[in-house]
Design an enzyme around this catalytic site. Structure first.
Site, mmCIF file in Angstrom:
data_model
loop_
_atom_site.group_PDB
_atom_site.id
_atom_site.type_symbol
_atom_site.label_atom_id
_atom_site.label_comp_id
_atom_site.label_asym_id
_atom_site.label_seq_id
_atom_site.Cartn_x
_atom_site.Cartn_y
_atom_site.Cartn_z
ATOM 1 N N CYS A 2 -19.331 53.605 7.168
ATOM 2 C CA CYS A 2 -20.029 54.268 8.266
ATOM 3 C C CYS A 2 -20.380 55.712 7.914
ATOM 4 C CB CYS A 2 -19.128 54.290 9.486
ATOM 5 S SG CYS A 2 -18.449 52.686 9.867
ATOM 6 N N ARG A 27 -25.148 54.498 4.203
ATOM 7 C CA ARG A 27 -23.711 54.240 4.283
ATOM 8 C C ARG A 27 -23.383 53.033 5.153
ATOM 9 N NH1 ARG A 27 -20.858 58.967 2.706
ATOM 10 N NH2 ARG A 27 -18.981 58.189 3.681
ATOM 11 N N TRP A 74 -21.015 50.352 9.514
ATOM 12 C CA TRP A 74 -20.831 49.224 8.598
ATOM 13 C C TRP A 74 -19.567 48.539 9.088
ATOM 14 C CZ3 TRP A 74 -17.116 47.475 5.160
ATOM 15 C CH2 TRP A 74 -17.543 46.517 4.221
ATOM 16 N N ASN A 100 -15.275 57.017 10.825
ATOM 17 C CA ASN A 100 -15.479 56.307 9.558
ATOM 18 C C ASN A 100 -14.098 56.130 8.940
ATOM 19 O OD1 ASN A 100 -16.273 55.417 7.003
ATOM 20 N ND2 ASN A 100 -16.599 57.500 6.252
ATOM 21 N N GLY A 101 -13.728 54.880 8.672
ATOM 22 C CA GLY A 101 -12.405 54.618 8.096
ATOM 23 C C GLY A 101 -11.773 53.432 8.792
ATOM 24 N N GLU A 482 -23.266 43.855 -15.362
ATOM 25 C CA GLU A 482 -24.006 44.759 -14.481
ATOM 26 C C GLU A 482 -25.375 44.160 -14.112
ATOM 27 O OE1 GLU A 482 -23.606 47.158 -12.621
ATOM 28 O OE2 GLU A 482 -25.474 48.258 -12.449
ATOM 29 N N LYS A 486 -26.531 43.520 -10.321
ATOM 30 C CA LYS A 486 -27.765 44.073 -9.727
ATOM 31 C C LYS A 486 -28.583 42.961 -9.100
ATOM 32 C CE LYS A 486 -26.938 47.220 -9.520
ATOM 33 N NZ LYS A 486 -26.027 48.277 -9.756
ATOM 34 N N GLU A 489 -26.944 41.585 -5.900
ATOM 35 C CA GLU A 489 -26.936 42.576 -4.808
ATOM 36 C C GLU A 489 -28.276 42.678 -4.107
ATOM 37 O OE1 GLU A 489 -25.644 46.044 -7.187
ATOM 38 O OE2 GLU A 489 -24.461 46.556 -5.442
ATOM 39 N N HIS A 505 -16.698 27.872 -22.891
ATOM 40 C CA HIS A 505 -15.411 27.602 -22.231
ATOM 41 C C HIS A 505 -15.593 27.300 -20.749
ATOM 42 C CE1 HIS A 505 -13.261 28.659 -25.866
ATOM 43 N NE2 HIS A 505 -14.078 29.694 -25.980
ATOM 44 N N LYS A 606 -23.285 52.135 0.713
ATOM 45 C CA LYS A 606 -23.330 52.919 -0.511
ATOM 46 C C LYS A 606 -21.972 53.480 -0.893
ATOM 47 C CE LYS A 606 -25.551 54.974 -3.809
ATOM 48 N NZ LYS A 606 -25.978 54.082 -4.891
HETATM 49 C C1 F6R Z 1 -23.308 48.455 -7.102
HETATM 50 C C2 F6R Z 1 -22.603 49.622 -6.601
HETATM 51 C C3 F6R Z 1 -21.168 49.486 -6.308
HETATM 52 C C4 F6R Z 1 -20.418 50.787 -6.629
HETATM 53 C C5 F6R Z 1 -18.974 50.707 -6.167
HETATM 54 C C6 F6R Z 1 -18.207 51.957 -6.522
HETATM 55 O O1 F6R Z 1 -24.660 48.705 -7.318
HETATM 56 O O2 F6R Z 1 -23.179 50.660 -6.409
HETATM 57 O O3 F6R Z 1 -20.593 48.405 -6.963
HETATM 58 O O4 F6R Z 1 -20.485 51.008 -8.003
HETATM 59 O O5 F6R Z 1 -18.935 50.508 -4.784
HETATM 60 O O6 F6R Z 1 -18.784 53.072 -5.931
HETATM 61 P P1 F6R Z 1 -18.570 54.516 -6.501
HETATM 62 O O7 F6R Z 1 -19.230 54.581 -7.843
HETATM 63 O O8 F6R Z 1 -19.199 55.427 -5.504
HETATM 64 O O9 F6R Z 1 -17.092 54.719 -6.630
#
Ligand code: F6R
Length: 611
Positions: A2, A27, A74, A100-101, A482, A486, A489, A505, A606
């Site tokens: 949030c 967020r 969120w 937030n939390g 990665e 991506k 996501e 495997h 985010k």
């Molecule tokens: C994926 C992504 C997340 C963050 C993860 C850690 O695209 O952005 O997997 O990498 O939530 O976030 P940070 O880097 O802010 O600790």
């Protein structure tokens, strides 16, 4: 997670609250709300969905007033709905709270409130805290009651609170979730981060865990939970606000993918200022500090964890330091053996990820030094760390990380070369040649970006299937992971990343004539290239649809791969910084073809400030 914002303004606060929420929407974006003190009590406005829905309601039945709080949610406790959205009110409707939390002992508190006859209107932990604050503040100064209620709460919070009896005052508190107090010509603000209020403020106080603030016109008081007063440490804000618009690109994510050449050039000019012949500036870790490192433990989450996997490969290749990696959420709940001489490296774009923060607190308690690789100056992680490599990628608005990731990879390259030199483990000539290769990377990335049209048409051929497999080896194994992350996501196509040698495997069973298999086959220094080509042939033998990332001039994939994305030749340990850009674009265009909301993928936030 949030986002919260609040204002004690010199003019009407509501438009500033809505603007701040828009800037915080990355967020969380399942619902939003605001509250203001008004004649006769508090007034709230809430809506489910994106912020535009709240704006529409504000146009229909506007709230106004110089003081207010706002929230973009969120969901953690309770589905996204109007009744679960913040601000939450106490029964008398005299207190409104945004949070937030997570309040971990909310069930316990709820039980005792139920016994007191409180009726709950939502499923949230925040409403429980709101009623508890109200109960604690009954018949005494609000600040005292607020402090007592916070003392009873376990978990994490950043809070903004208004109270009908003090309509000109905004209360705030922080434990484990980020919160700033900021000031500028329009008034005083609270926010989850600086960019939320950036156009209107010049200075900020970063609240520490266990601090609460009372903010009235032109006056800020900060207290500890024990009632002690705390000094006001205002810091000048020097952030650039240009990141706040997509600058002619169709999305923030596409803009951020294209910013990667500039970001890496910036890091190189900071840490390799004199070109390849340079003496590397120190990282506030002197030669003795580097020599004393006996082991490195890297903790992080998500994309940053893949950067950590890369960091481990690089550090172990060029230095004698043994390296371990772990996910923050695992590290903190196992019994890690943290030996003397361990340097803990935490990697995080936001610097606010709850599991990463908890891990470094554990490591510090065990006596370790912590170096963070982080993109947000002033974040909780940076403040907890002994050393910092600031990735300076600029605010990353697209929820899926791109430029922050490549900057993390570059930070590991810089760290490794520093460590190798400081420990006398790398001849000067080798350092020079490696630095030269690093300096060439931005041009190589530029070249990949130039192929976006070709990559878009490749994505257009493969985006419809339910699933995709990503394969890579050694330095490009984390990049396969990665690339798959991506893709899932932002396009919601299921994707798996695998070490190519592991394919037989298990995942080989998935391969058929419909499965896109993305194979990272760029040149390597030894027999690994041959092994990778053999893996690709195994996919071909099972009729998989091969999309290869290959070095220019590669001919062994002719007639094997259905599509090839060519990238410039790079030294293998640095090739991930180039190859990942091709995979970001592939995911991007798959998502575009599938019509998803690329900058704000469903269910994601985010900054993951709850565990
Ligand atoms: C994926 C992504 C997340 C963050 C993860 C850690 O695209 O952005 O997997 O990498 O939530 O976030 P940070 O880097 O802010 O600790």
């Amino acid at each position: 997670m949030c986002g919260i914002v609040g204002m004690v303004g010199r003019e009407d606060a509501v438009s500033y609250l809505i603007e701040g929420l828009k800037r915080l929407e990355y967020r969380g974006y399942d619902s939003a709300g605001i509250a203001v003190p008004a004649p006769g009590g508090l007034k709230t406005l809430k809506s489910v969905g994106r912020l535009s829905a709240l704006e529409a309601r504000q146009t229909l039945s506007p709230l106004s007033g110089p003081v207010g709080i706002g929230h973009t949610r969120w969901a953690t406790h309770g589905e996204p709905s109007e009744r679960n959205s913040h601000p939450h009110l106490n029964q008398k409707q005299t207190i409104a709270v945004v949070h937030n939390g997570i309040i971990e002992n909310y069930l316990e508190l709820k039980q005792s409130l139920l016994e007191d006859g409180v009726e709950f209107l939502s499923d949230t932990d925040t409403e429980v805290l709101t009623h508890h604050i109200s109960r604690c503040a009954e018949g005494r100064p609000f600040l005292d009651g607020f402090r007592q209620a916070l003392g009873d709460a376990r978990g994490a919070y950043a809070l903004g609170v208004i109270h009908a009896d003090e309509p000109g005052v905004l209360y705030a508190a922080r434990l484990g979730s980020p919160l700033i107090v900021a000031r500028g010509p329009k008034g005083l603000f609270i926010a989850s981060d600086v960019p939320a209020v950036l156009p209107h403020v010049t200075e900020a106080i970063y609240l520490n865990d266990g601090e609460l603030a009372r903010i009235s016109d032109n006056r800020v008081e900060i207290y500890g939970l024990d009632g002690s007063t705390r000094p006001l440490v205002w810091k000048t804000i020097d952030l650039d606000d240009t990141a706040a618009d997509a600058g002619g690109f169709e999305t923030f994510m596409l803009k951020e993918i294209h910013e990667q050449t500039r970001v890496l050039r910036g890091l190189l000019s900071e840490y390799v200022p004199g070109g390849a012949g340079t003496v590397l500036p120190d990282l506030h870790l002197d030669a003795e500090g580097f020599a004393g490192i006996r082991r490195i433990m890297i903790v992080s989450c998500g994309t940053a964890y893949y950067a950590a996997m890369y960091g481990r490969l690089l550090i172990e290749k060029y230095t004698s330091i043994p390296v371990e990696t772990d996910l923050g959420s695992e590290f903190r709940y196992r019994d890690p053996k943290i030996l003397p001489g361990t340097l803990v490296i935490a990697v995080s774009q936001s610097g606010e990820t709850a599991d990463t923060l908890a891990s470094i607190k554990m490591a510090k308690a065990a006596g370790c030094r912590v170096l963070s690789i982080c993109n947000v100056a002033g974040s909780s992680l940076v403040r907890e760390s002994d050393h910092l490599i600031y990735t300076r990628a600029g605010p990353e608005i697209g929820v899926a990380s791109t430029k922050a990731f490549t900057a993390q990879l570059m930070a590991f390259a810089i760290f490794t070369l520093h460590a190798a030199r400081a420990r006398n483990e790398m001849p000067a000539e080798e350092l020079k040649s490696l630095l030269q290769d690093l300096l060439n990377l931005p041009n190589a990335i530029h070249y990949v970006l130039g192929q976006r049209n070709e990559i878009e048409s490749i994505a257009g051929k493969h985006h419809e299937g339910p699933s995709a497999l990503y394969l890579g080896r050694r330095f490009n194994y984390p990049i396969a992971l990665e690339g798959a992350l991506k893709n899932k996501e932002i396009s919601y196509q299921h994707a798996e990343g695998y070490a190519a040698g592991e394919m037989k495997h298990g995942p080989i069973a998935l391969i058929n004539e419909y499965l896109p298999v993305i194979c990272i086959c760029t040149d390597t220094e030894d027999e690994v290239a041959e092994k990778m080509i053999s893996n690709v042939k195994e996919v071909q033998a099972r009729s998989g649809r091969i999309i290869a990332i290959a070095t220019e001039g590669e001919t062994r994939l002719d007639g094997v791969a259905e599509d090839i994305i060519f990238v410039p030749r790079c030294r293998e340990p640095f090739s991930p910084m180039v190859n990942v850009v091709a995979l970001q674009l592939l995911a991007y265009y798959a998502a575009k073809a599938r019509g998803t909301d690329i900058d704000k993928p469903r269910n994601l936030a985010k900054s993951v400030t709850v565990e």
